[in-house]
Scaffold this motif. Structure first.
Motif, PDB file in Angstrom:
ATOM      1  N   VAL A  30      -2.629   3.833  10.235  1.00 30.27           N
ATOM      2  CA  VAL A  30      -1.852   2.904   9.425  1.00 30.27           C
ATOM      3  C   VAL A  30      -2.673   2.521   8.202  1.00 30.27           C
ATOM      4  CG1 VAL A  30      -0.789   0.614   9.371  1.00 30.27           C
ATOM      5  CG2 VAL A  30      -0.676   2.000  11.463  1.00 30.27           C
ATOM      6  N   THR A  31      -2.068   2.602   7.050  1.00 28.55           N
ATOM      7  CA  THR A  31      -2.781   2.247   5.827  1.00 28.55           C
ATOM      8  C   THR A  31      -3.018   0.745   5.764  1.00 28.55           C
ATOM      9  OG1 THR A  31      -0.781   1.924   4.522  1.00 28.55           O
ATOM     10  CG2 THR A  31      -1.676   4.174   4.635  1.00 28.55           C
ATOM     11  N   GLU A  33      -2.321  -1.196   3.327  1.00 26.60           N
ATOM     12  CA  GLU A  33      -1.150  -1.845   2.754  1.00 26.60           C
ATOM     13  C   GLU A  33      -0.043  -2.009   3.794  1.00 26.60           C
ATOM     14  OE1 GLU A  33       1.014  -3.917   0.067  1.00 26.60           O
ATOM     15  OE2 GLU A  33      -1.074  -3.237  -0.108  1.00 26.60           O
ATOM     16  N   GLU A  34       0.153  -0.973   4.628  1.00 22.40           N
ATOM     17  CA  GLU A  34       1.172  -1.054   5.673  1.00 22.40           C
ATOM     18  C   GLU A  34       0.798  -2.115   6.706  1.00 22.40           C
ATOM     19  OE1 GLU A  34       4.593  -0.483   7.805  1.00 22.40           O
ATOM     20  OE2 GLU A  34       4.078   0.222   5.782  1.00 22.40           O
ATOM     21  N   LYS A  37       1.644  -5.472   5.306  1.00 25.29           N
ATOM     22  CA  LYS A  37       3.080  -5.745   5.336  1.00 25.29           C
ATOM     23  C   LYS A  37       3.524  -6.156   6.747  1.00 25.29           C
ATOM     24  CE  LYS A  37       4.507  -2.692   1.536  1.00 25.29           C
ATOM     25  NZ  LYS A  37       5.275  -1.472   1.188  1.00 25.29           N
ATOM     26  N   ARG A  38       3.000  -5.460   7.738  1.00 21.24           N
ATOM     27  CA  ARG A  38       3.364  -5.788   9.119  1.00 21.24           C
ATOM     28  C   ARG A  38       2.888  -7.185   9.484  1.00 21.24           C
ATOM     29  NH1 ARG A  38       1.914  -0.280  12.581  1.00 21.24           N
ATOM     30  NH2 ARG A  38       3.313   1.127  11.450  1.00 21.24           N
ATOM     31  N   ARG A 266      -4.101  -8.917  10.111  1.00 23.85           N
ATOM     32  CA  ARG A 266      -4.367  -7.541   9.670  1.00 23.85           C
ATOM     33  C   ARG A 266      -5.708  -7.064  10.194  1.00 23.85           C
ATOM     34  NH1 ARG A 266      -7.481  -5.518   6.179  1.00 23.85           N
ATOM     35  NH2 ARG A 266      -7.918  -7.481   5.098  1.00 23.85           N
TER      36      ARG A 266
END
Length: 270
Positions: A30-31, A33-34, A37-38, A266
């Motif tokens: 998972v990046t 940035e992703e 967002k999560r 994160r």
């Protein structure tokens, strides 16, 4: 599964390197940035620090469970205390005056309405939509809070005067503190759900001001009745969020707190 059973299972499992027909599964990382967002979506769905700065416990938490026998009540109380300790919240000794009430009822909606008739101030801080969910909803668990404002030095705040000992261009100078939390569990709606899962859910919402926005966040005990029926404990995101709530400076604007909480969650995925 016991340690012995786990070792036996691993010993019986084929080793990929010894089997030419073995299937090796790989995933795409998972990046950053992703992941961000999560985490942001998780915080939004949990309803933490949306319009107002977050409210958390300043006084030591003292849970008291009613509507069940002493043995069950002890399990629930112990779970609340354990989750509070892991989060970094202050915890009162065993003999204390309850400020968290977990109530088991055969009709959660009727119990909430009865409380409102006798103590309408308990619901004064609920937004209309949230009040409707508590009083008219059919969910298995409903909850509400009362809060107070105080200075970051712990001084009470009146409507016209705040006694401050420090000044800052960053601090709001005000801290929102929980005064009480009430969690009602409808035993009819929660029928068949393990007690440990229900207790974990109750502990989660009792420790901070959650204004959950349906549907609740995925990968969370808050989704116990919305797709996470097999969950028994707080998820890694749940635990990270609670730790973050008791770590971020309480005298900050809501958007600043949300940003820090997103970062905390994160990082829990790294």
């Amino acid at each position: 599964m016991s340690l012995l059973a786990t070792i036996a299972l691993l010993a019986a499992a084929p080793v990929a390197g010894d089997d030419p027909d073995a299937i090796i599964v790989t995933g795409t990382p998972v990046t950053r940035e992703e992941a961000k967002k999560r985490a942001a979506e998780y915080v939004r769905r949990a309803g933490i620090a949306q319009l107002k700065p977050l409210a958390r416990w300043v006084d030591p938490v003292c849970p008291h469970t009613v509507g069940v026998d002493d043995a069950v009540a002890a399990i629930v109380n112990a779970r609340v205390r354990a989750v509070a300790t892991a989060a970094g919240a202050p915890v009162a000794p065993a003999e204390c005056q309850a400020n968290i009430v977990v109530a088991f009822s055969s009709d959660g909606r009727s119990l909430a309405r009865a409380v409102r008739r006798k103590a309408p101030d308990q619901f004064a801080e609920l937004a209309p939509v949230a009040r409707d969910r508590v009083l008219d909803g059919t969910g298995a668990i409903r909850w509400w809070y009362t809060t107070r404002d105080e200075s970051r030095d712990g001084m009470p705040i009146s409507d016209f005067f705040v006694k401050l000992y420090n000044s800052s261009i960053v601090s709001t100078q005000v801290v929102r503190a929980l005064q009480s939390a009430t969690v009602v569990i409808d035993v009819e709606q929660a029928d068949g759900t393990p007690l440990d899962a229900v207790a974990a859910y109750a502990a989660m919402v009792a420790l901070a001001e959650f204004r959950s926005n349906p549907p609740p966040p995925k990968d969370s005990i808050l989704a116990l009745f919305d797709g996470e029926a097999e969950r028994r404990e707080l998820s890694s995101h749940d635990a990270a969020l609670l730790r973050g709530i008791y770590t971020v400076p309480p005298d900050r604007e809501a958007y600043q707190q949300r940003r820090q909480l997103v970062t905390t969650i994160r990082k829990s995925d790294e």
